[in-house]
Write a protein that holds these residues in place. Sequence first.
Motif, PDB file in Angstrom:
ATOM      1  N   GLU A 132      10.722  -2.574   5.122  1.00  0.00           N
ATOM      2  CA  GLU A 132       9.496  -2.436   5.908  1.00  0.00           C
ATOM      3  C   GLU A 132       9.758  -1.726   7.234  1.00  0.00           C
ATOM      4  O   GLU A 132       8.871  -1.060   7.775  1.00  0.00           O
ATOM      5  N   ASP A 133      10.962  -1.859   7.749  1.00  0.00           N
ATOM      6  CA  ASP A 133      11.304  -1.152   8.982  1.00  0.00           C
ATOM      7  C   ASP A 133      11.207   0.362   8.763  1.00  0.00           C
ATOM      8  O   ASP A 133      10.633   1.091   9.583  1.00  0.00           O
ATOM      9  N   ASP A 134      11.739   0.823   7.636  1.00  0.00           N
ATOM     10  CA  ASP A 134      11.649   2.239   7.281  1.00  0.00           C
ATOM     11  C   ASP A 134      10.191   2.638   7.055  1.00  0.00           C
ATOM     12  O   ASP A 134       9.719   3.663   7.546  1.00  0.00           O
ATOM     13  N   LYS A 135       9.475   1.795   6.330  1.00  0.00           N
ATOM     14  CA  LYS A 135       8.074   2.071   6.011  1.00  0.00           C
ATOM     15  C   LYS A 135       7.232   2.157   7.279  1.00  0.00           C
ATOM     16  O   LYS A 135       6.409   3.080   7.436  1.00  0.00           O
ATOM     17  N   PHE A 136       7.425   1.217   8.190  1.00  0.00           N
ATOM     18  CA  PHE A 136       6.608   1.196   9.400  1.00  0.00           C
ATOM     19  C   PHE A 136       6.822   2.452  10.238  1.00  0.00           C
ATOM     20  O   PHE A 136       5.872   3.006  10.796  1.00  0.00           O
ATOM     21  N   GLY A 137       8.068   2.911  10.299  1.00  0.00           N
ATOM     22  CA  GLY A 137       8.346   4.132  11.042  1.00  0.00           C
ATOM     23  C   GLY A 137       7.594   5.333  10.478  1.00  0.00           C
ATOM     24  O   GLY A 137       7.250   6.267  11.216  1.00  0.00           O
ATOM     25  N   ARG A 138       7.315   5.301   9.192  1.00  0.00           N
ATOM     26  CA  ARG A 138       6.575   6.401   8.549  1.00  0.00           C
ATOM     27  C   ARG A 138       5.059   6.225   8.663  1.00  0.00           C
ATOM     28  O   ARG A 138       4.319   7.203   8.767  1.00  0.00           O
ATOM     29  N   VAL A 139       4.600   4.954   8.631  1.00  0.00           N
ATOM     30  CA  VAL A 139       3.166   4.684   8.619  1.00  0.00           C
ATOM     31  C   VAL A 139       2.554   4.758  10.017  1.00  0.00           C
ATOM     32  O   VAL A 139       1.420   5.213  10.187  1.00  0.00           O
ATOM     33  N   VAL A 158       1.913  12.618   6.690  1.00  0.00           N
ATOM     34  CA  VAL A 158       1.431  11.967   5.474  1.00  0.00           C
ATOM     35  C   VAL A 158       2.426  12.161   4.340  1.00  0.00           C
ATOM     36  O   VAL A 158       2.751  11.217   3.612  1.00  0.00           O
ATOM     37  N   LEU A 159       2.917  13.367   4.182  1.00  0.00           N
ATOM     38  CA  LEU A 159       3.885  13.645   3.112  1.00  0.00           C
ATOM     39  C   LEU A 159       5.164  12.845   3.305  1.00  0.00           C
ATOM     40  O   LEU A 159       5.791  12.411   2.330  1.00  0.00           O
ATOM     41  N   HIS A 160       5.541  12.629   4.569  1.00  0.00           N
ATOM     42  CA  HIS A 160       6.730  11.832   4.873  1.00  0.00           C
ATOM     43  C   HIS A 160       6.488  10.360   4.543  1.00  0.00           C
ATOM     44  O   HIS A 160       7.382   9.659   4.053  1.00  0.00           O
ATOM     45  N   ALA A 161       5.257   9.877   4.791  1.00  0.00           N
ATOM     46  CA  ALA A 161       4.949   8.457   4.576  1.00  0.00           C
ATOM     47  C   ALA A 161       4.633   8.139   3.125  1.00  0.00           C
ATOM     48  O   ALA A 161       4.833   6.998   2.682  1.00  0.00           O
ATOM     49  N   LEU A 162       4.151   9.122   2.380  1.00  0.00           N
ATOM     50  CA  LEU A 162       3.611   8.889   1.045  1.00  0.00           C
ATOM     51  C   LEU A 162       4.524   8.073   0.126  1.00  0.00           C
ATOM     52  O   LEU A 162       4.052   7.134  -0.535  1.00  0.00           O
ATOM     53  N   PRO A 163       5.833   8.374   0.063  1.00  0.00           N
ATOM     54  CA  PRO A 163       6.680   7.600  -0.859  1.00  0.00           C
ATOM     55  C   PRO A 163       6.764   6.120  -0.504  1.00  0.00           C
ATOM     56  O   PRO A 163       7.139   5.308  -1.352  1.00  0.00           O
ATOM     57  N   LYS A 164       6.421   5.769   0.735  1.00  0.00           N
ATOM     58  CA  LYS A 164       6.544   4.384   1.179  1.00  0.00           C
ATOM     59  C   LYS A 164       5.196   3.696   1.403  1.00  0.00           C
ATOM     60  O   LYS A 164       5.159   2.529   1.782  1.00  0.00           O
ATOM     61  N   LEU A 165       4.103   4.408   1.193  1.00  0.00           N
ATOM     62  CA  LEU A 165       2.790   3.823   1.478  1.00  0.00           C
ATOM     63  C   LEU A 165       2.417   2.683   0.527  1.00  0.00           C
ATOM     64  O   LEU A 165       1.756   1.729   0.908  1.00  0.00           O
ATOM     65  N   ASN A 173       1.957  -8.017  -5.181  1.00  0.00           N
ATOM     66  CA  ASN A 173       2.956  -7.428  -6.067  1.00  0.00           C
ATOM     67  C   ASN A 173       4.184  -6.968  -5.300  1.00  0.00           C
ATOM     68  O   ASN A 173       5.323  -7.123  -5.759  1.00  0.00           O
ATOM     69  N   ARG A 174       3.965  -6.363  -4.135  1.00  0.00           N
ATOM     70  CA  ARG A 174       5.096  -5.894  -3.330  1.00  0.00           C
ATOM     71  C   ARG A 174       5.995  -7.073  -2.926  1.00  0.00           C
ATOM     72  O   ARG A 174       7.217  -6.989  -3.025  1.00  0.00           O
ATOM     73  N   GLU A 201      -5.563  -7.914  -4.049  1.00  0.00           N
ATOM     74  CA  GLU A 201      -6.350  -6.683  -4.048  1.00  0.00           C
ATOM     75  C   GLU A 201      -5.990  -5.758  -2.891  1.00  0.00           C
ATOM     76  O   GLU A 201      -6.194  -4.552  -2.983  1.00  0.00           O
ATOM     77  N   CYS A 202      -5.496  -6.302  -1.819  1.00  0.00           N
ATOM     78  CA  CYS A 202      -5.195  -5.519  -0.617  1.00  0.00           C
ATOM     79  C   CYS A 202      -4.096  -4.497  -0.910  1.00  0.00           C
ATOM     80  O   CYS A 202      -3.053  -4.847  -1.505  1.00  0.00           O
ATOM     81  N   PRO A 203      -4.280  -3.217  -0.537  1.00  0.00           N
ATOM     82  CA  PRO A 203      -3.255  -2.207  -0.806  1.00  0.00           C
ATOM     83  C   PRO A 203      -1.884  -2.601  -0.271  1.00  0.00           C
ATOM     84  O   PRO A 203      -1.759  -3.193   0.810  1.00  0.00           O
ATOM     85  N   GLY A 204      -0.848  -2.271  -1.030  1.00  0.00           N
ATOM     86  CA  GLY A 204       0.519  -2.634  -0.674  1.00  0.00           C
ATOM     87  C   GLY A 204       0.983  -2.100   0.660  1.00  0.00           C
ATOM     88  O   GLY A 204       1.978  -2.581   1.214  1.00  0.00           O
ATOM     89  N   THR A 205       0.283  -1.116   1.199  1.00  0.00           N
ATOM     90  CA  THR A 205       0.603  -0.599   2.527  1.00  0.00           C
ATOM     91  C   THR A 205       0.679  -1.727   3.546  1.00  0.00           C
ATOM     92  O   THR A 205       1.513  -1.704   4.464  1.00  0.00           O
ATOM     93  N   PHE A 206      -0.177  -2.742   3.380  1.00  0.00           N
ATOM     94  CA  PHE A 206      -0.351  -3.744   4.424  1.00  0.00           C
ATOM     95  C   PHE A 206       0.660  -4.878   4.376  1.00  0.00           C
ATOM     96  O   PHE A 206       0.490  -5.880   5.083  1.00  0.00           O
ATOM     97  N   THR A 207       1.723  -4.723   3.591  1.00  0.00           N
ATOM     98  CA  THR A 207       2.850  -5.646   3.763  1.00  0.00           C
ATOM     99  C   THR A 207       3.451  -5.494   5.161  1.00  0.00           C
ATOM    100  O   THR A 207       4.178  -6.373   5.619  1.00  0.00           O
TER     101      THR A 207
END
Length: 515
Positions: A132-139, A158-165, A173-174, A201-207
């Motif tokens: 999530e540390d990596d993900k947050f830096g992208r999001v 966006v392209l940088h964040a996409l693989p981790k969104l 599920n995440r 139902e909430c998109p996995g982005t919000f982990t």
Amino acid sequence: MIGKSAAKVAVVGAGPGGLAAAMLLAAEGYEVEVYEKQEVVGGRSGELRLGEYRFDRGATFLMMPHLLEELFASAGRSLHSYVSLQELDPLYSLHFGDTVFRPSTNQDQTAEEIERLFPGNGAGYRRFMADEDDKFGRVMPLLQRPFQSPRDYVKKDVLHALPKLHATDTVYNRLSRYFDDERLRYAFTFQAKYLGMSPWECPGTFTILSYLEHRYGLYHPIGGINRVLQAMGEVIKEHGGRIHTSCGVERILVKNGHAAGLLLENGERVDADYIVIGADFGSAMTRLFEPGVLKRYTPAKLERKRYSCSTAMLYLGVDGAVDLGHHSVHFAEDYRRNVDEITRLGTLSEDPSIYVHNPSVIDPTLAPAGKSSLYVLMPVPNLQAGIDWNKESAIVEEEMMERLESIPQLRGLSSRVEESQFFSPLDWQNKLDVYNGATFNLAHNLGQMMYLRPHNTFQEVRGIWLVGGGTHPGSGLPTIFESAKISARLLQEHDRAARSKAAVQTGVAGTGAAL
């Protein structure tokens, strides 16, 4: 060179977004006037007083205080000159029957606590935090800029964040990838409720929500969250802005497709160069414009949008101390069923989860000496569910008190209550203008995120910008403050361009006259 603007900005609503935008614009020299229907600033996060007891009406903690520090610094002020923040340790206590989990920002300590209560899951926690540390830096960059065109999706960030969104996955599920104990999954997914959504139902982005709590901590402002919003009001006034409370807006006046000012509920007309709407999105769209002005946000189209759940609230002034931490969440025995009833089935749960806020344990300013201000929240369906709250309110209030009495630390609580107020989804709508009683505003499903969420620059009428949970980047105080930064910046860019164009035209006209 184009200097500071003397343009007049009218801000509709003194909620967190409206106040933040007003503060930034007033600091830049704009003539700012804020109009608030309620008696106090803060919107749904304003202060509630019951006798000698004080409460936060809505939000009860701060996350990522550095964002708020940056906001005040942008207005030439220090947050800490106005507000005293106290970090919470532990973050909260999560109650699963007899098992109580108390995480903190100390990752070693939290990993040990996880291993003690949920053996074999400590390594999953460490993987989650690293991922999530990596993900947050992208999001994070996506939350700090507008999405106003489909072209915004093909920009580098966006392209940088996409693989981790993980936008097509779900929060539950995440988290299932990291934890095999259902209770621990709930401990890291219940934050989807901050968006008023089910973790299934909430998109996995919000982990990233639970990550942010564990990484950056939770903070209590002495006096409550409302003290931060009052401080914003003070900064606005210091910069020459004015805040008009008990002064509702009847209409936004539109001339030739451009906002021209406001008609107040008292009949006064207010001229303005620009308007910032900080009122609840759904209520603003249905009430603030003459019929026929809006095309994208007609009543029928608004009703088809997805909205967050609502909340039933109990504010209790209690004689004596309460033996609970600052935040505690008491999970239903069947949490999945409870969430489905709230978000999918639209029914009241017989076995509800509740959140208890006990700020008096660290803040003596909210209640008389030796007493406690207790805030109780129970997630419930919004008004689209068709529940008759005129009939159900008294029943739900009684059931909430029974639920509290079932908590060992709160047995006998009823006999100690000196002040009490119940607040239903219908009250959220009728008393605080929250559309459908959806306390957390528009839902954050894929069809209502980024470009597909209402834009910061209003699309229907020129000269209007949106702030708050109903626009990009979304609900929750940190993102609401980011919406204010984005919209204030866009307004200033528009204003500078307009003034530059006018200066060029004036120069050309002057040259012609001289010839």
